[in-house]
Design an enzyme around this catalytic site. Structure first.
Site, PDB file in Angstrom:
ATOM      1  N   GLY A  20       0.836  -1.193  -0.186  1.00 15.88           N
ATOM      2  CA  GLY A  20       0.143  -0.065   0.114  1.00 15.88           C
ATOM      3  C   GLY A  20       0.802   1.454   0.002  1.00 15.88           C
ATOM      4  N   ARG A  41       5.331  -6.480   9.624  1.00 12.34           N
ATOM      5  CA  ARG A  41       5.135  -7.458  10.917  1.00 12.34           C
ATOM      6  C   ARG A  41       4.545  -8.777  10.438  1.00 12.34           C
ATOM      7  NH1 ARG A  41       0.781  -5.791  15.508  1.00 12.34           N
ATOM      8  NH2 ARG A  41      -0.642  -6.286  13.699  1.00 12.34           N
ATOM      9  N   TYR A 151      -9.285   4.617  15.914  1.00 13.65           N
ATOM     10  CA  TYR A 151      -8.454   4.890  14.807  1.00 13.65           C
ATOM     11  C   TYR A 151      -8.315   6.347  14.829  1.00 13.65           C
ATOM     12  CZ  TYR A 151      -6.715   4.944  10.032  1.00 13.65           C
ATOM     13  OH  TYR A 151      -5.831   5.109   8.951  1.00 13.65           O
ATOM     14  N   LYS A 155      -4.878   8.589  15.107  1.00 16.43           N
ATOM     15  CA  LYS A 155      -4.415   9.596  13.872  1.00 16.43           C
ATOM     16  C   LYS A 155      -4.409  11.077  14.402  1.00 16.43           C
ATOM     17  CE  LYS A 155      -3.554   6.459  10.843  1.00 16.43           C
ATOM     18  NZ  LYS A 155      -2.373   6.197  10.405  1.00 16.43           N
ATOM     19  N   ILE A 184      -7.839   6.181  -0.307  1.00 15.59           N
ATOM     20  CA  ILE A 184      -6.710   6.022  -1.103  1.00 15.59           C
ATOM     21  C   ILE A 184      -7.001   4.432  -1.283  1.00 15.59           C
ATOM     22  CG2 ILE A 184      -4.254   5.639  -1.412  1.00 15.59           C
ATOM     23  CD1 ILE A 184      -5.260   8.340  -0.754  1.00 15.59           C
TER      24      ILE A 184
END
Length: 244
Positions: A20, A41, A151, A155, A184
């Site tokens: 990504g 990871r 989330y 952020k 995206i």
């Protein structure tokens, strides 16, 4: 002339660089002539034989793993001069169904993990009196999102972290900025239904999703010599969605 032929070639580390946005940034850096390491990871990126990327395991929720990964990069490529803090996870749920673990796990990976890596590389940047740090935030951190309280909080926290570090490191010529991507074309977006994607795109003034390469281009500029007077900035790359 690319940067490998000049004095502007740097050692760059991209966390969460196995796919990504992270992988697009790493590939952009390679084209710019940098020596590039990515962390992963779960599994390393699928690379062509011509892509000279150093791939290092790192769990950003584990301080010892972070320290070990940075030491490996330093021993094989040199001191990190550019850090892109991109590693992160999601655990989407409505607040009334979200457990403490759901909330804190996302904050630890996305926010505290970013702090851990930045802390590890900042000392060498400050000694060299040159460095670039970019945190990959999100427009969700600016405007919130139903089902993503954890989330969004992580952020938004990256923005506060970026601006605090920008002030701490400014006298040593180390800039710290954040990029806030909108929708995206990544695995995260592809996991949504077509109706969800269509509803998202309908809110974007440019009426399309962005590409990882467009985020990478913005990162490439913010980490360049030309961006040396830009620090503490949050740059939305979102097709205009954050205008309101």
């Amino acid at each position: 002339m690319n940067r490998s032929d000049s004095n502007n070639a740097r050692v760059a580390l991209v966390t969460g660089g196995n796919r990504g946005i992270g992988l697009a940034i790493a590939r952009r850096f390679l084209r710019s002539g940098h020596r590039v390491a990515v962390t992963y990871r779960s599994s390393p990126p699928d690379l062509s034989s011509e892509e000279d990327l150093l791939c290092v395991f790192c769990d950003v929720t584990d301080p010892q793993s972070v320290q070990k990964a940075v030491k490996e990069v330093e021993s094989r490529l040199g001191s990190v001069e550019i850090l892109i803090s991109n590693a992160g996870i999601t655990e989407d749920k409505l607040v009334l169904r979200m457990s403490d673990d759901d909330f804190t796990t996302v904050l630890d990976a996305n926010l505290t993990g970013g702090f851990r890596v930045a802390q590890q590389v900042a000392r060498s940047m400050m000694r060299k009196r040159w460095g670039r740090i970019v945190f990959i935030s999100s427009v969700v951190g600016l405007g919130g999102q139903v089902g993503q309280a954890n989330y969004a909080a992580s952020k938004a926290g990256l923005i506060g972290l970026a601006r605090s570090l920008a002030k701490e490191f400014a006298t040593r010529n180390v800039t710290v900025n954040a990029i806030a991507p909108g929708p995206i074309d990544t695995d995260m977006l592809n996991s949504l239904s077509q109706n969800q994607v269509d509803a998202m795109v309908d809110r974007v003034p440019l009426k399309r999703v962005g590409t990882p390469e467009e985020i990478a281009a913005s990162v490439d500029f913010l980490t360049s010599e030309d961006a040396g007077y830009i620090t503490g900035v949050v740059l939305p790359v979102d097709g205009g969605i954050s205008m309101g």
